[in-house]
Design a protein around this motif. Structure first.
Motif, mmCIF file in Angstrom:
data_model
loop_
_atom_site.group_PDB
_atom_site.id
_atom_site.type_symbol
_atom_site.label_atom_id
_atom_site.label_comp_id
_atom_site.label_asym_id
_atom_site.label_seq_id
_atom_site.Cartn_x
_atom_site.Cartn_y
_atom_site.Cartn_z
ATOM 1 N N LEU A 115 0.826 -1.212 0.000
ATOM 2 C CA LEU A 115 0.000 0.000 0.000
ATOM 3 C C LEU A 115 0.855 1.254 0.000
ATOM 4 O O LEU A 115 0.537 2.233 -0.686
ATOM 5 C CB LEU A 115 -0.929 0.010 1.216
ATOM 6 C CG LEU A 115 -2.169 -0.859 1.106
ATOM 7 C CD1 LEU A 115 -2.929 -0.844 2.426
ATOM 8 C CD2 LEU A 115 -3.072 -0.369 -0.017
ATOM 9 N N ALA A 116 1.932 1.219 0.784
ATOM 10 C CA ALA A 116 2.829 2.384 0.842
ATOM 11 C C ALA A 116 3.370 2.703 -0.544
ATOM 12 O O ALA A 116 3.385 3.857 -0.978
ATOM 13 C CB ALA A 116 3.972 2.125 1.812
ATOM 14 N N ALA A 117 3.791 1.664 -1.251
ATOM 15 C CA ALA A 117 4.340 1.869 -2.598
ATOM 16 C C ALA A 117 3.259 2.421 -3.530
ATOM 17 O O ALA A 117 3.516 3.281 -4.370
ATOM 18 C CB ALA A 117 4.904 0.565 -3.151
ATOM 19 N N CYS B 106 9.769 0.985 9.833
ATOM 20 C CA CYS B 106 9.439 2.326 9.341
ATOM 21 C C CYS B 106 10.350 2.725 8.181
ATOM 22 O O CYS B 106 9.909 3.363 7.222
ATOM 23 C CB CYS B 106 9.526 3.347 10.476
ATOM 24 S SG CYS B 106 8.234 3.092 11.713
ATOM 25 N N LEU B 107 11.593 2.315 8.262
ATOM 26 C CA LEU B 107 12.514 2.589 7.145
ATOM 27 C C LEU B 107 12.034 1.900 5.880
ATOM 28 O O LEU B 107 12.033 2.503 4.801
ATOM 29 C CB LEU B 107 13.920 2.083 7.485
ATOM 30 C CG LEU B 107 14.817 3.068 8.226
ATOM 31 C CD1 LEU B 107 16.004 2.355 8.841
ATOM 32 C CD2 LEU B 107 15.309 4.178 7.303
ATOM 33 N N LEU B 108 11.609 0.646 6.021
ATOM 34 C CA LEU B 108 11.124 -0.086 4.847
ATOM 35 C C LEU B 108 9.921 0.609 4.236
ATOM 36 O O LEU B 108 9.807 0.710 3.006
ATOM 37 C CB LEU B 108 10.754 -1.524 5.226
ATOM 38 C CG LEU B 108 11.906 -2.454 5.602
ATOM 39 C CD1 LEU B 108 11.372 -3.829 5.993
ATOM 40 C CD2 LEU B 108 12.901 -2.593 4.468
ATOM 41 N N VAL B 109 9.011 1.110 5.083
ATOM 42 C CA VAL B 109 7.838 1.816 4.563
ATOM 43 C C VAL B 109 8.275 3.048 3.764
ATOM 44 O O VAL B 109 7.793 3.295 2.658
ATOM 45 C CB VAL B 109 6.876 2.239 5.700
ATOM 46 C CG1 VAL B 109 5.751 3.114 5.158
ATOM 47 C CG2 VAL B 109 6.295 1.018 6.382
ATOM 48 N N VAL B 110 9.225 3.797 4.313
ATOM 49 C CA VAL B 110 9.698 5.002 3.618
ATOM 50 C C VAL B 110 10.389 4.634 2.310
ATOM 51 O O VAL B 110 10.220 5.307 1.288
ATOM 52 C CB VAL B 110 10.634 5.828 4.523
ATOM 53 C CG1 VAL B 110 11.249 6.986 3.752
ATOM 54 C CG2 VAL B 110 9.880 6.343 5.726
ATOM 55 N N PHE B 115 10.911 4.829 -3.241
ATOM 56 C CA PHE B 115 11.438 4.115 -4.405
ATOM 57 C C PHE B 115 10.501 2.989 -4.831
ATOM 58 O O PHE B 115 10.892 1.819 -4.833
ATOM 59 C CB PHE B 115 12.827 3.527 -4.070
ATOM 60 C CG PHE B 115 13.817 4.546 -3.563
ATOM 61 C CD1 PHE B 115 14.111 4.624 -2.203
ATOM 62 C CD2 PHE B 115 14.443 5.425 -4.432
ATOM 63 C CE1 PHE B 115 15.019 5.571 -1.715
ATOM 64 C CE2 PHE B 115 15.347 6.370 -3.968
ATOM 65 C CZ PHE B 115 15.635 6.440 -2.607
ATOM 66 N N PRO B 116 9.263 3.314 -5.204
ATOM 67 C CA PRO B 116 8.281 2.249 -5.458
ATOM 68 C C PRO B 116 8.722 1.266 -6.533
ATOM 69 O O PRO B 116 8.457 0.070 -6.433
ATOM 70 C CB PRO B 116 7.015 3.006 -5.878
ATOM 71 C CG PRO B 116 7.442 4.385 -6.221
ATOM 72 C CD PRO B 116 8.697 4.666 -5.462
ATOM 73 N N ALA B 117 9.419 1.757 -7.545
ATOM 74 C CA ALA B 117 9.825 0.851 -8.629
ATOM 75 C C ALA B 117 11.044 0.009 -8.238
ATOM 76 O O ALA B 117 11.107 -1.184 -8.529
ATOM 77 C CB ALA B 117 10.140 1.648 -9.887
ATOM 78 N N GLU B 118 11.997 0.640 -7.542
ATOM 79 C CA GLU B 118 13.246 -0.068 -7.227
ATOM 80 C C GLU B 118 13.104 -0.992 -6.029
ATOM 81 O O GLU B 118 13.871 -1.934 -5.877
ATOM 82 C CB GLU B 118 14.384 0.928 -6.925
ATOM 83 C CG GLU B 118 14.774 1.805 -8.100
ATOM 84 C CD GLU B 118 13.977 3.094 -8.139
ATOM 85 O OE1 GLU B 118 12.827 3.115 -7.654
ATOM 86 O OE2 GLU B 118 14.506 4.099 -8.655
ATOM 87 N N PHE B 119 12.159 -0.719 -5.149
ATOM 88 C CA PHE B 119 12.000 -1.525 -3.940
ATOM 89 C C PHE B 119 11.184 -2.775 -4.268
ATOM 90 O O PHE B 119 10.094 -3.006 -3.760
ATOM 91 C CB PHE B 119 11.349 -0.701 -2.825
ATOM 92 C CG PHE B 119 11.468 -1.329 -1.454
ATOM 93 C CD1 PHE B 119 10.334 -1.686 -0.734
ATOM 94 C CD2 PHE B 119 12.709 -1.553 -0.881
ATOM 95 C CE1 PHE B 119 10.442 -2.262 0.524
ATOM 96 C CE2 PHE B 119 12.823 -2.129 0.372
ATOM 97 C CZ PHE B 119 11.680 -2.488 1.076
ATOM 98 N N THR B 120 11.766 -3.582 -5.149
ATOM 99 C CA THR B 120 11.140 -4.834 -5.568
ATOM 100 C C THR B 120 11.185 -5.836 -4.421
ATOM 101 O O THR B 120 11.926 -5.620 -3.449
ATOM 102 C CB THR B 120 11.941 -5.435 -6.728
ATOM 103 O OG1 THR B 120 13.283 -5.686 -6.251
ATOM 104 C CG2 THR B 120 11.989 -4.496 -7.926
#
Lengths: 147, 143
Positions: A115-117, B106-110, B115-120
């Motif tokens: 959801l965050a993404a 919390c770091l992972l959420v940020v 980086f929605p595309a890179e944080f695969t």
């Protein structure tokens, strides 16, 4: 009974109004199976889970992810009595599926990150807090009938 | 669940992207932690301002993320590399190690937001393992 503020009610309703159940569910479950590979133990009949690539395109996993996220609708509709609303599902997970309840937390974390993404900056600290509280209550309800 | 060579490469590559953004990522993660897990505020009773844009949060967020960046450079021996920081957390700060997990989340959420595309999922598992290893190394001197 859990106390929900107006902000929390609106936020949770808002999130579920906007999510695409298919994509979100599929992505969250795939992520869970990749990031916490031991969760694959419950998916022996789901075909090819050999590597991340296979998991991401597995149609059975995608379909199941959608089912799981739809399972949260029950909480959405019964915000003031989530405990009882999940009695049946809790018994199912305990007695039929034999799922270690710690997995609920793992999936919940993956759903949060998915959801965050998707929501980006809209998933601010207060929204995160509301959503995580919601998931904590659901997870707790799902654990209740374990014995 | 120790870091494989592939994990280390993935972390180095991914963290290179974070490097340009340390204050933003750190501030966001720290503020998020204080809001979503209010019990963590007990460690910051000496700060007057815990609001979103607070100077304390910005400075400390940057310190933390820079610290993690430094850990990336020492990824081949985190216990040795983080010895001094472990002593600091164990003997002076005495932060309950459960909070490392909370901040990591919390770091992972940020990271997912920034980086929605890179944080695969592949990057996620490597970074998750790395942050857990950092938490373990930081806990080393506690008892």
């Amino acid at each position: 009974m859990v106390e929900w503020t107006d902000f929390e009610r609106q936020t949770i309703a808002g999130i579920f109004a906007k999510i695409d159940y298919e994509t979100t569910g599929a992505t969250a479950l795939a992520r869970c199976l990749i990031v916490y590979p031991w969760t694959q133990r419950y998916f022996g009949n789901f075909g090819n889970l050999y590597n991340a690539g296979a998991i991401k395109i597995n149609p059975l996993i995608a379909k199941h992810g959608t089912i799981i996220v739809h399972g949260l609708d029950r909480a959405l509709k019964n915000l003031d009595n989530i405990k009882d609303a999940y009695t049946e599902l809790s018994v199912l997970h305990s007695d039929k599926l034999h799922v270690d309840p710690d997995n609920f937390r793992l999936f919940s974390d993956c759903l949060t990150l998915t959801l965050a993404a998707q929501m980006g900056a809209d998933f601010n600290a207060d929204v995160q807090a509301a959503f995580q509280k919601f998931m904590l209550v659901v997870v707790s309800a799902l654990k209740r009938q374990y014995h | 669940m120790s870091l494989t060579d592939k994990d280390k490469d993935t972390v180095r590559l991914f963290w290179a992207k974070v490097a340009g953004n340390t204050e933003a990522v750190g501030t966001n993660a720290l503020y998020r932690m204080l809001t979503v897990y209010p019990q963590t505020k007990t460690y910051f009773a000496h700060w007057k301002d815990l609001g979103r844009g607070s100077a304390n949060i910005r400075k400390h967020g940057k310190t933390i993320v820079n610290g993690i960046g430094a850990a990336v450079a020492k990824i081949d021996d985190l216990q040795k590399g983080l010895l001094t920081l472990s002593e600091l957390h164990a003997f002076q700060l005495r932060v309950d190690p459960t909070n490392f997990k909370i901040l990591n989340h919390c770091l992972l959420v940020v990271l997912a937001i920034t980086f929605p595309a890179e944080f695969t999922p592949e990057a996620h598992v490597a970074v998750d393992k790395f942050l857990a290893a950092v938490a373990l190394a930081l806990s080393e001197k506690y008892r």
